[in-house]
Design a protein around this motif. Structure first.
Motif, short mmCIF file in Angstrom:
data_model
loop_
_atom_site.label_atom_id
_atom_site.label_comp_id
_atom_site.label_asym_id
_atom_site.label_seq_id
_atom_site.Cartn_x
_atom_site.Cartn_y
_atom_site.Cartn_z
N THR A 1 0.84 -1.19 0.00
CA THR A 1 0.00 0.00 0.00
C THR A 1 0.88 1.25 0.00
O THR A 1 2.03 1.22 0.44
CB THR A 1 -0.93 0.04 1.22
N TYR A 2 0.32 2.32 -0.50
CA TYR A 2 1.03 3.59 -0.64
C TYR A 2 0.09 4.71 -0.23
O TYR A 2 -1.12 4.66 -0.52
CB TYR A 2 1.45 3.80 -2.10
N TYR A 3 0.64 5.73 0.41
CA TYR A 3 -0.18 6.85 0.89
C TYR A 3 0.51 8.18 0.65
O TYR A 3 1.73 8.29 0.73
CB TYR A 3 -0.45 6.71 2.39
N ALA A 4 -0.32 9.18 0.39
CA ALA A 4 0.19 10.54 0.40
C ALA A 4 0.52 10.92 1.83
O ALA A 4 -0.13 10.47 2.78
CB ALA A 4 -0.86 11.50 -0.17
N ASP A 5 1.52 11.76 2.00
CA ASP A 5 1.93 12.17 3.34
C ASP A 5 0.77 12.82 4.10
O ASP A 5 0.67 12.68 5.32
CB ASP A 5 3.11 13.13 3.27
N SER A 6 -0.08 13.51 3.38
CA SER A 6 -1.16 14.26 4.02
C SER A 6 -2.22 13.36 4.65
O SER A 6 -3.00 13.82 5.49
CB SER A 6 -1.83 15.19 3.00
N VAL A 7 -2.27 12.10 4.26
CA VAL A 7 -3.30 11.20 4.80
C VAL A 7 -2.71 10.03 5.57
O VAL A 7 -3.45 9.25 6.18
CB VAL A 7 -4.21 10.67 3.69
N LYS A 8 -1.39 9.90 5.57
CA LYS A 8 -0.74 8.77 6.23
C LYS A 8 -1.10 8.76 7.72
O LYS A 8 -1.04 9.78 8.39
CB LYS A 8 0.77 8.88 6.03
N GLY A 9 -1.50 7.59 8.20
CA GLY A 9 -1.90 7.46 9.59
C GLY A 9 -3.37 7.73 9.84
O GLY A 9 -3.88 7.42 10.92
#
Length: 121
Positions: free
Chosen positions: A58-66
């Motif tokens: 999986t991969y996430y934008a920093d703005s939504v990580k967590g």
């Protein structure tokens, strides 16, 4: 080619949660990497999250990580985006997309029509 239909958007207060779903047509869903993108008014479309064909990566934008979690159920031809701790800046139209590989720089060739997410302060 795969057809994608998003659902689950709506209006929520800041700090709340929503779960978006994206249902895919056809028998080849498991051969596609999937992604979620969003576009806010006056802004460019941006990558939110991606998931590999098997769901292992999986991969996430920093703005939504967590805060956001992408998942998929290949038996149900569906990809999900669980969004927690929502912020007003998460307000956008959210799109799911299908491609050959996952990740923010991948080439996603098929797109859904989008679902509106509005987060009030």
């Amino acid at each position: 080619q795969v057809q994608l239909v998003e659902s689950g958007g709506g209006l929520v207060q800041a700090g709340g949660s929503l779960r978006l779903s994206c249902a895919a047509s056809g028998r080849t869903f498991s051969t596609y990497a999937m992604g979620w993108f969003r576009q806010a008014p006056g802004k460019e479309r941006e990558f939110v999250a991606g998931i590999s064909r098997s769901g292992v990566s999986t991969y996430y934008a920093d703005s939504v990580k967590g805060r956001f979690t992408i998942s998929r159920n290949n038996a149900k031809n569906t990809v999900y985006l669980q969004m927690n701790s929502l912020k007003p800046e998460d307000t956008a139209v959210y799109y799911c997309a299908a491609g050959g590989v996952a990740g923010p720089k991948a080439d996603y060739g098929d797109w859904g029509q989008g679902t509106q997410v509005t987060v009030s302060s």
